[in-house]
Design an enzyme around this catalytic site. Structure first.
Site, short mmCIF file in Angstrom:
data_model
loop_
_atom_site.label_atom_id
_atom_site.label_comp_id
_atom_site.label_asym_id
_atom_site.label_seq_id
_atom_site.Cartn_x
_atom_site.Cartn_y
_atom_site.Cartn_z
N PHE A 97 1.12 -1.09 17.56
CA PHE A 97 1.03 0.16 18.33
C PHE A 97 -0.01 0.01 19.42
CE2 PHE A 97 2.75 1.31 14.23
CZ PHE A 97 3.83 2.11 14.60
N GLU A 118 0.84 -1.20 0.00
CA GLU A 118 0.00 0.00 0.00
C GLU A 118 0.87 1.25 0.00
OE1 GLU A 118 -3.12 -0.18 2.87
OE2 GLU A 118 -3.14 -2.37 2.83
MG MG Z 1 -5.72 1.48 1.35
#
Ligand code: MG
Ligand code: ADP
Length: 242
Positions: A196, A166
């Protein structure tokens, strides 16, 4: 919020939830690229000095490949850690493919939309390339070339057997560009995938990634790749003609 955080944790969203609905079909003027086409399109390029890129005679090039002959300077990633050899040996890595829909859950709301490549493009990546966050250049259609940060990560929907790739382009677009051809060159590695604990730490990590990419991409050696012929495609090879 919890779901958004969960999905965004590793800096990427998972793809369409129903495998029987190929997300390619959901794009504007999307088109199918068969596996033969993908194989044909997969090839390595030599160095930038060797002139214009040889484009496959296909509307959508998939996984263009690395320039293996280029010397690999040592490039420490953020925090002074050395980038893994499995990341560096494939860089710079050139790739082109259609932008397809991902899960669409949250990344835009966080201010970091990520343009997803199809499974076919992701599969054309070297199988041993390190997962993590990278930086480089990106271009939608024949538009301007912008800085980008990119995530290569595992996809929990497929039980961590499939990667997703991405790209967050560091630019504000007026509208979405699903179905367009996205061309990228991945230049450097920033950090491995991470979990996280909170949305704040996630956002702050992404901001750091973007800052790091901004800084690195201003280096003269990286600016050169912005001008690469790879980013200039004949009109006939663009899906939407721009
Ligand atoms: Mg996306
Ligand atoms: P999805 O889950 O469908 O990928 P996102 O929330 O990640 O949805 O949004 C990604 C889409 O947003 C891209 O496919 C693209 O059409 C659009 N977009 C707009 N601006 C950007 C940008 N700067 N970088 C990446 N994608 C962008």
């Amino acid at each position: 919020m919890a779901e958004k955080l969960e999905l965004s944790r590793r800096w990427r969203l998972a793809p369409a939830p129903c495998p029987s609905l190929p997300h390619r079909r959901l794009g504007i003027q999307s088109r199918l690229v068969d596996s033969t086409a993908a194989r044909l399109a997969l090839r390595q390029r030599s160095s930038a000095q060797e002139g214009p890129a040889r484009e496959p005679s296909l509307p959508v090039a998939v996984g263009v490949g690395s320039r293996a002959s280029r010397p690999r300077p040592h490039r420490p990633c953020a925090g002074g850690r050395a980038a893994p050899a499995a990341a560096m040996r494939h860089l710079p890595y050139f790739c082109r493919g259609e932008v397809v829909r991902g899960f669409g859950r949250g990344s835009k709301e966080l201010g970091i939309p990520t343009a997803n490549f199809s499974e076919q493009v992701v599969e054309s990546f070297p199988s041993d390339i390190s997962t993590g966050i990278y930086y480089g250049w990106a271009c939608v259609g024949n538009g301007d070339v912008h800085k980008m940060v990119l995530s290569i990560g595992w996809n929990p929907y497929y039980k961590n057997v499939k990667k997703s790739v991405e790209t967050h382009i560091i630019h504000t677009f007026k509208e979405d560009f699903y179905g367009e051809i996205l061309s990228i060159v991945i230049i450097g590695y920033i950090r491995p995938e991470k979990n996280f604990d909170s949305l704040d730490t996630l956002i702050s990590a992404i901001q750091d990634d973007i800052e790091e990419a901004n800084r690195k991409l201003d280096l003269p050696e990286h600016l050169k790749l912005k001008e690469d012929n790879f980013f200039r495609m004949p009109e006939s090879k663009l899906v939407n003609g721009h």
